[in-house]
Design an enzyme around this catalytic site. Structure first.
Site, PDB file in Angstrom:
ATOM      1  N   THR A 125       0.816  -1.218   0.000  1.00  0.00           N
ATOM      2  CA  THR A 125       0.000   0.000   0.000  1.00  0.00           C
ATOM      3  C   THR A 125       0.852   1.272   0.000  1.00  0.00           C
ATOM      4  O   THR A 125       0.585   2.208  -0.751  1.00  0.00           O
ATOM      5  CB  THR A 125      -0.910  -0.003   1.256  1.00  0.00           C
ATOM      6  OG1 THR A 125      -1.633  -1.238   1.277  1.00  0.00           O
ATOM      7  CG2 THR A 125      -1.880   1.149   1.244  1.00  0.00           C
ATOM      8  N   ARG A 136       3.482  -0.269  -7.649  1.00  0.00           N
ATOM      9  CA  ARG A 136       3.510   0.842  -6.687  1.00  0.00           C
ATOM     10  C   ARG A 136       4.939   1.247  -6.331  1.00  0.00           C
ATOM     11  O   ARG A 136       5.232   2.423  -6.145  1.00  0.00           O
ATOM     12  CB  ARG A 136       2.720   0.450  -5.433  1.00  0.00           C
ATOM     13  CG  ARG A 136       1.203   0.491  -5.665  1.00  0.00           C
ATOM     14  CD  ARG A 136       0.451  -0.148  -4.515  1.00  0.00           C
ATOM     15  NE  ARG A 136      -0.972   0.106  -4.548  1.00  0.00           N
ATOM     16  CZ  ARG A 136      -1.836  -0.421  -3.690  1.00  0.00           C
ATOM     17  NH1 ARG A 136      -1.408  -1.252  -2.738  1.00  0.00           N
ATOM     18  NH2 ARG A 136      -3.118  -0.139  -3.776  1.00  0.00           N
ATOM     19  N   HIS A 153      -5.384   0.521  -7.648  1.00  0.00           N
ATOM     20  CA  HIS A 153      -6.128  -0.177  -6.607  1.00  0.00           C
ATOM     21  C   HIS A 153      -6.277  -1.627  -7.059  1.00  0.00           C
ATOM     22  O   HIS A 153      -6.423  -1.886  -8.255  1.00  0.00           O
ATOM     23  CB  HIS A 153      -7.530   0.434  -6.438  1.00  0.00           C
ATOM     24  CG  HIS A 153      -8.458  -0.464  -5.686  1.00  0.00           C
ATOM     25  ND1 HIS A 153      -8.483  -0.492  -4.314  1.00  0.00           N
ATOM     26  CD2 HIS A 153      -9.352  -1.401  -6.107  1.00  0.00           C
ATOM     27  CE1 HIS A 153      -9.367  -1.406  -3.927  1.00  0.00           C
ATOM     28  NE2 HIS A 153      -9.909  -1.963  -4.993  1.00  0.00           N
TER      29      HIS A 153
END
Ligand code: IDP
Ligand code: MG
Length: 195
Positions: A125, A136, A153
């Site tokens: 995250t 990410r 997401h």
């Protein structure tokens, strides 16, 4: 008698509706669907191609895709489980595109172990903690205001995947539908291209 006739017609209609989406090809226990969003930072940075390429390493197939202008209602519903977090307001602004562009690319991936396979490629995250070889880790950043601009997401588990896919997509927008559908008569005004 009249009622019976009406029901028969409705049933015929239902059957027509259900035939619109094909039945799933051979389902195994681990075949899943998962929601992926390319968030507004991913779009404004023209990362869509790179992200789709990274995701193609999973060997999953895309069964639904569309560009969405995220309303506050959709954003708050999507992130409802984070309502109490101190970053919630910024997160809502972020997904609505207030910092980048008011567009999100919503995708449904389908295939063997889809949820975990996508999460693995997506990474942690917090982009600063994410493995640098993940999406990410490669493309995300944390702003000075503390927003995790983490580009994508991906659904966390089966229950969330189902909730999220049903929130973002209507059954007829998916090529395969894992979840049961029903038809309802509506009086909604629809738009068509002018002839
Ligand atoms: P996930 O996206 O990896 O599943 P969640 O905990 O479900 O992580 O959080 C949803 C989103 O909320 C994250 O992708 C990120 O954009 C944002 N977020 C989560 N935790 C934080 C935080 O501690 N600070 C700022 N933003 C966060
Ligand atoms: Mg999550």
């Amino acid at each position: 008698m009249r009622k019976k006739h009406a029901e028969t017609k409705q049933e015929a209609n239902n059957n027509k509706m259900e035939q619109k989406t094909s039945a799933l090809p051979e389902t195994k226990m681990t075949v899943q669907q998962t929601l992926v969003l390319i968030k507004p930072d991913g779009l404004i940075k023209s990362l869509t191609g790179n992200i789709l390429t990274e995701l193609s390493s999973t060997d999953l197939i895309i069964v639904g895709a569309k560009i969405v202008q995220v309303t506050r209602e959709l954003a708050e519903e999507h992130y409802q489980y984070l309502r109490e977090e101190n970053f919630f307001d910024e997160l809502i602004k972020y997904i609505m595109g207030e910092f980048h562009t008011k567009r999100v690319l919503a995708l449904v991936y389908h295939g063997e172990n889809a949820i975990d396979s996508v999460r693995k490629v997506v990474g942690a995250t917090d982009p600063e903690k994410a493995d640098p070889t993940t999406i990410r880790g490669k493309y995300g950043r944390v702003t000075r205001a503390g927003v995790f601009e983490n580009v994508v997401h991906a659904s966390e588990n089966k229950k969330e995947a189902e909730r999220e896919i049903k929130l973002w997509f209507r059954p007829e927008e998916l090529v395969y539908t894992l979840y049961p559908t029903e038809s309802k008569k509506t009086t909604k005004v629809e738009f068509f291209w002018k002839e």
